[in-house]
Design an enzyme around this catalytic site. Sequence first.
Site, mmCIF file in Angstrom:
data_model
loop_
_atom_site.group_PDB
_atom_site.id
_atom_site.type_symbol
_atom_site.label_atom_id
_atom_site.label_comp_id
_atom_site.label_asym_id
_atom_site.label_seq_id
_atom_site.Cartn_x
_atom_site.Cartn_y
_atom_site.Cartn_z
ATOM 1 N N GLU A 122 -10.315 -17.140 48.541
ATOM 2 C CA GLU A 122 -11.379 -16.942 49.173
ATOM 3 C C GLU A 122 -10.942 -16.780 50.645
ATOM 4 O O GLU A 122 -11.522 -15.752 51.235
ATOM 5 C CB GLU A 122 -12.527 -18.071 49.210
ATOM 6 C CG GLU A 122 -12.992 -17.789 47.699
ATOM 7 C CD GLU A 122 -14.038 -19.219 47.538
ATOM 8 O OE1 GLU A 122 -15.117 -19.196 47.623
ATOM 9 O OE2 GLU A 122 -13.475 -20.309 47.321
ATOM 10 N N ARG A 170 1.243 -24.736 50.209
ATOM 11 C CA ARG A 170 2.388 -24.192 49.276
ATOM 12 C C ARG A 170 1.670 -23.089 48.415
ATOM 13 O O ARG A 170 0.839 -23.239 47.899
ATOM 14 C CB ARG A 170 2.868 -25.385 48.341
ATOM 15 C CG ARG A 170 3.678 -24.801 47.229
ATOM 16 C CD ARG A 170 4.742 -25.904 46.522
ATOM 17 N NE ARG A 170 5.432 -26.322 47.463
ATOM 18 C CZ ARG A 170 6.031 -27.604 47.351
ATOM 19 N NH1 ARG A 170 5.486 -28.540 46.650
ATOM 20 N NH2 ARG A 170 7.015 -27.804 48.087
ATOM 21 N N GLY A 197 -14.356 -12.109 38.632
ATOM 22 C CA GLY A 197 -15.894 -12.715 38.655
ATOM 23 C C GLY A 197 -16.165 -13.050 39.842
ATOM 24 O O GLY A 197 -17.265 -12.342 40.280
#
Lengths: 331, 776, 165
Positions: free
Chosen positions: B743, B667, B259
């Site tokens: 990102e 984490r 995507g």
Amino acid sequence: MRPFAYVSAPDVDTAVRAIAEQPGAKLLGGGTNLVDLMRQDVERPTTVVDISSVPLTGVDELPDGGLRIGALVRNSHLAAHPLVRTRFPVLAQALLSGASGQLRNMATVGGNLLQRTRCLYFVDGAAACNKREPGSGCDAIGGFHRGNAVLGTSEHCVATHPSDMAVALAALDAVVEAQSVRGTRRIPLVELHRLPGDTPHLETVLDADELITAVEVPASAVAATSRYRKVRDRASFAFALVSVAAALDVEDGAVSAVRVALGGVAPKPWRAYEAERVLTGAPATEESFRAAAEAELADASGLPGNDFKIELARRTIVATLRQLRVEGGAA
Amino acid sequence: MTQAPEKTRPSVERPADAEGPAVGRPVDRVDGTVKTSGEARYAAEFPFPDIAHAAMVHSTITRGRITGIDTAEATAVEGVLAVITHENAPKMVPPGRPTPLDLSSMAPGTRVNYLNTDEVHWNGQPVAVVVAESLEAAHAAARLVRVTYDALPATTDFAAAQADATPVKGNLLEIGEAKKGDAEAALAAAPVSVDATYTTPPQNHNAIEPHATTAVWDGDRLTVHEATQGIEWVRKHLAVRFGVPAANVRVIATYVGGGFGGKGAVWAGTLLAVLAAKATGRPVRMALTREAVYRTVGGRTPTRQRVALGAGRDGQLTALLHEGVSAVGRMGGRSEAVGSQSQHLYAARTVLIRHSTTEMDTVPNTFMRAPGEAVGSFALESAVDELAVELGVDPVQLRTRNEPERSPTDGKRFSRQNLGRVYADGAERFGWAARDPKPRSMRDGRRLIGWGVASAFHMPIQLPADVSVRLAADGTVLVRSSFHEIGVGAATAQAQIAADALGVPVDAVRVEHGDSDQPVGPMAGGSGQTASLAAAVLEACDRIKREALALARKAPGSPLRGRRPAELRATGSGLFRADLPPGAESAGETYAAILTRAGRGYLEARTGSDNRLRAAAGQARFMTRFLLDRRRWVRAAIGAHFCEVAVDEDTGEVRVTRWVGVFDVGRVVNAKTATSQLRGGIVMGIGAALGEETLLDPRTGRIMNPGLGEYHVPVHADVPAIDVTYLDEPDPTAPAGILGIGEVSIVGVAAAVANAVHHATGVRVRDLPVTLDRLL
Amino acid sequence: MVEVQLRVNGTAHRLELDPRVSLLDALREHLGLTGTKKGCNQGACGACTVLVDGERITACLALAVQYGGREITTIEGVAHPLQQAFVRTDGFQCGYCTSGQICSALGMLAEVEAGAPSAVTEHLAEPAVALTDAEIRERMSGNLCRCGAYNGITDAIRETAGVPS
């Protein structure tokens, strides 16, 4: 894709008869170029003559040590052939630098030679293109033309011939054999493709009913020391911005034999005769290489977006010759 | 660093048994087998016996009105069922205005009411759809639709359009201006400064799966198989546009073939497939051609950026200015917030960040992986490198020297602040100390070698997420939520989280996702899906454990009788006393024992809400909390990129030969998939650095390279072994300590490459992509 | 319409096809074998890679009628340790290019086995090729992975070919 009649030709005679009888017919080999262009509505054959099972798949040694290559030999098979790898490494390298492994398994020698020239506006039906629609104009000249030609262009067309293989064959003095119902003729590879002039829609000297049956590569001592250098934006699977096919023999520090051809810069595989003339007999030095490159590109003329190719071509010629001088050929 | 006092942990502690927790381990993807065997089905791959195929007709003018459409030739093609144009199309309700109160109102990629209008707004806009019995007939007939137009003047040249740019005001969701002190004055007074302009081109996502929709109407009920990152957006938006209750719309997207933001909004293909299905009464599949993806789905918008930095001779930043202008489509699209990271990344005494946009008659732009930062960081991090050169300071030192204690623009605290650490780790792994700072000082034969660095910075979002977790008496667990598996390993991560929370093995957990019949999941965007889901999964597991304990506490024979949650841990597929070794007698009991005794087949907890009113209220409450929280904290994933390039001295060809990326992403749930995702961002960044550019002809705005042959994404040969590591420390303010990782890793990549190219060649390239012609 | 005999994964299928139907569409739309993917439909991405008589091709540029009688292998017909290696090394993310990557890799390994050179092979005259990472990357460059799982794919292929890293 527009509908078409499908004809499968088992042999050359059937194939040439079929294309002679059907004016709108196209020959289908590996399909990598034709099917793509048909899907984009650029090619619109009314009949497709499938020659993929015609037995033109031999690579045979000629008595003098040259090669006769069947037109339907796959690019990958030709590149892997031991005689090509040892005697004509420039040809193997050129083939291997083209497209991808999958496409090389599909693409044929004849189809590779006859692939259409490359231009973003040629494949877009919304754009003006003299090649697609004679007289409609050329949107590439005032648009994106980074990949386009700087040699042999005209005001009507600046498209580039995309083949790598053909560049090597141009350097190797290859001869194309074409057959039609009218007989067989032999065409030097460097004369197979036309420059656009004011008829950019005509890309080769072949008649519509001719089928390439074979390519012959004559024996050549200098070919044993040859390389293909392809300069492109990606490390692989991209068309050449500039490519150089070259072969070099040096005796006593002077160039005794040389072949140079350029790709990515012209509407046809570009044999660099001028560079060869300057080099023959000259000292095999960086200066001579540069002088030869300058001479070859003297008449080049770029557009704002591809002007860089002129200097890139010069540098790539020099770099390839230097590598041949220092490291020898690719075999 | 201050810790946030938030309760994100479950009340029963995580297990610490011999095998250790599943979270953090490199667990194989749960969908590994179906994806390597061809079994996984994507949106265009669901069979219907009477399926019809749809193909688009695109406008060939840029702006104007359709004066006529001749469909006769197309209609006559054998197998054609319908040629749908604005003259005969069923009506769609026009899209409404977006509002922050309902995020799904931002669903449409454009405001165009396709085939319900004769207006053309960009070159390539769909103007007709052909539906046919076969793919071949649909696409052949689409070529035969003849459209005539009245053309109007259009704005299609970004360079020229910048003169008309207007400032972005900024709102809750969009950064406008940020200011601290008088940055221009500080810049003018700075002993050392750089002030340069950078440009980035339009780019396209190029997920390998093209957008596809299979739409099936049954009366006023609609089922859609869709390639989407936002199932809920698609569901709600289709309901609005086709005038049916949202409950009547089912959207299925179990697997999505990538995507990167391109499948976030609802684009023409989706709407037109549904419209075509309505018009023909047949199930319709609209599998977009690659060209149609380019022409109808927005990409990343072009930007022009000014970055100016002023510093003392010690390298301390006294001024940071980052001004960006980006294009937006006249019919949609949002500002590219290039200054996003510049607000927080470095401790500048004065700051000025400004954004402006200019409207163009092109396909509206949209989010693409790290919108804002991905290209903003190219300018900022190039400028920092330029400043390092000016100062004669090592570029790593210059960055770590300017690591802020609090956000320089607004004084907010950082939830984590580890820029120095990621750079130190990276420098060591890369061997940075051996770098000769002089350009053209390193070579390998005919190739010039350059080393460059850049910072990565990205603030993940959080989204509302509903999940259901069901614990069966046999100890198996079922997690359900309509989230998206676009390649991030989301299902695998949630299985690990649920396994640890309930103390069961990972393979006891099954995760169902990608179907709007499930509880409403978050969209796959803003690096927020995994953390948002984790919060909900943990809460659900927590409730299940409490319920299990409640059952056991009352049972006379249970060793858990009278125990409180805090005394227990979930392990061994049950609840056991934390103060005894796991195998000890009477330490606790399994869920199976508890449920069997209580005569219960399963325990189920559902977090979030189901009925429409509460869902809306819940979403508003969530957004308020999220935005309030954003006012308190800068919560960012960060990283340091180290890049080596080799530049051919003759031809200028640039190849990336080595990469080290060290990240702080909180984490890490799955060491394997996280590493892949971080690498993936770097690969995409390498593409942006070296080759990617969507070519919009400035004369027409028409995209001239709408395909993967002429738009160069990186191939195998462009990508070296990428060394990725991360600190793996939970962020105390984030759900389960997880920040997002989708990102951050693309941010800074292009700058690291360009900085390395400068080091190799001495040439500073300020315009992406860094193609060889800029280096000759 | 043309009659075509397609042999796919060992099974013969007799189909009546429009000659325009690509091998890819024949597999996906007519035989229900959707494991072979359509990414660009112009030979530029490799997602549609299948094996024909053991050689890898892009099925999107092949007309189905051309491939009658040939032995076609799609991902559905592959059962090979390479598939498990892809899972172990995380050689995919979204999974859409994966079928093509796997079929391409199998074809590629056969090419290497036969001694076929590549564009990065240094000495073309040598009959055998060493499967370095550079060779794997060059030979796999016809298969795009936008998720960027290239490292994992290279690892999987190297591991499966038994080449030490």
